[in-house]
Design a protein around this motif. Structure first.
Motif, PDB file in Angstrom:
ATOM      1  N   SER A   1       4.495   3.448   5.038  1.00  0.00           N
ATOM      2  CA  SER A   1       4.736   3.819   3.875  1.00  0.00           C
ATOM      3  C   SER A   1       4.478   5.230   3.560  1.00  0.00           C
ATOM      4  N   PRO A   2       5.041   6.148   2.727  1.00  0.00           N
ATOM      5  CA  PRO A   2       6.056   5.693   1.805  1.00  0.00           C
ATOM      6  C   PRO A   2       7.536   5.727   2.334  1.00  0.00           C
ATOM      7  N   HIS A   3       8.436   5.414   1.597  1.00  0.00           N
ATOM      8  CA  HIS A   3       9.757   5.593   1.813  1.00  0.00           C
ATOM      9  C   HIS A   3      10.481   6.328   0.640  1.00  0.00           C
TER      10      HIS A   3
ATOM     11  N   SER B   1       7.868  -1.840 -10.738  1.00  0.00           N
ATOM     12  CA  SER B   1       6.980  -2.602  -9.682  1.00  0.00           C
ATOM     13  C   SER B   1       7.356  -3.910  -9.987  1.00  0.00           C
TER      14      SER B   1
ATOM     15  N   ARG C   1       9.876   7.353  -4.683  1.00  0.00           N
ATOM     16  CA  ARG C   1       9.106   7.092  -3.847  1.00  0.00           C
ATOM     17  C   ARG C   1       8.854   5.711  -3.722  1.00  0.00           C
ATOM     18  N   THR C   2       8.979   5.050  -2.592  1.00  0.00           N
ATOM     19  CA  THR C   2       9.032   3.425  -2.519  1.00  0.00           C
ATOM     20  C   THR C   2       8.022   3.027  -1.776  1.00  0.00           C
ATOM     21  N   ASP C   3       6.958   2.335  -2.322  1.00  0.00           N
ATOM     22  CA  ASP C   3       5.785   1.980  -1.597  1.00  0.00           C
ATOM     23  C   ASP C   3       5.857   0.320  -1.490  1.00  0.00           C
TER      24      ASP C   3
ATOM     25  N   THR D   1       6.822  -0.915  -5.223  1.00  0.00           N
ATOM     26  CA  THR D   1       6.655   0.109  -6.466  1.00  0.00           C
ATOM     27  C   THR D   1       7.732   1.140  -6.192  1.00  0.00           C
TER      28      THR D   1
END
Length: 117
Positions: free
Chosen positions: A24-26, A56, A15-17, A66
């Motif tokens: 978000s998120p991706h 991060s 998960r990317t924020d 992150t």
């Protein structure tokens, strides 16, 4: 570690924020290969890879990015000793091509011969 080691294909989900008003998120998946003598050892190695990739940092706009490891979605013994060009590393089956097409936004897949279920 006297046992024979095998190659295992694993799919790790992240998960990317990004702070700063981005949607978000991706989510993303990484397909990796680990060497282990058992399924449990392969899972442990894959978990270690995923945790090691958590990070991060601040991007060039100063926003915090992150990456968080969520888990393993697939773990399979590879049917090759050393992967070569054209080797199948992972195989997944599914019964709904329309869901796959929608998930990955792929428009050029053929229509299912009998339509979606």
């Amino acid at each position: 570690m006297g046992e024979t080691q095998f190659l295992w294909g694993v799919v790790l989900i992240f998960r990317t924020d990004v702070a700063g008003g981005y949607p978000s998120p991706h989510f993303s998946e990484d397909v990796r290969v680990v060497r282990a003598d058992s399924e449990d050892a392969a899972r442990d190695a894959a978990m270690a890879l995923g945790r090691a990739d958590e990070i991060s940092y601040r991007n060039t706009s100063g926003e915090e990015v992150t990456w968080r490891f969520l888990g393993i979605t697939s773990l399979q013994l590879l049917q090759v000793d050393e992967p070569e060009a054209g080797a199948t590393l992972l195989h997944r089956s599914f019964d709904r091509l329309d869901r796959y097409r929608d998930l990955f936004e792929i428009d050029d897949l053929p229509e299912e011969p009998h339509g979606p279920r």
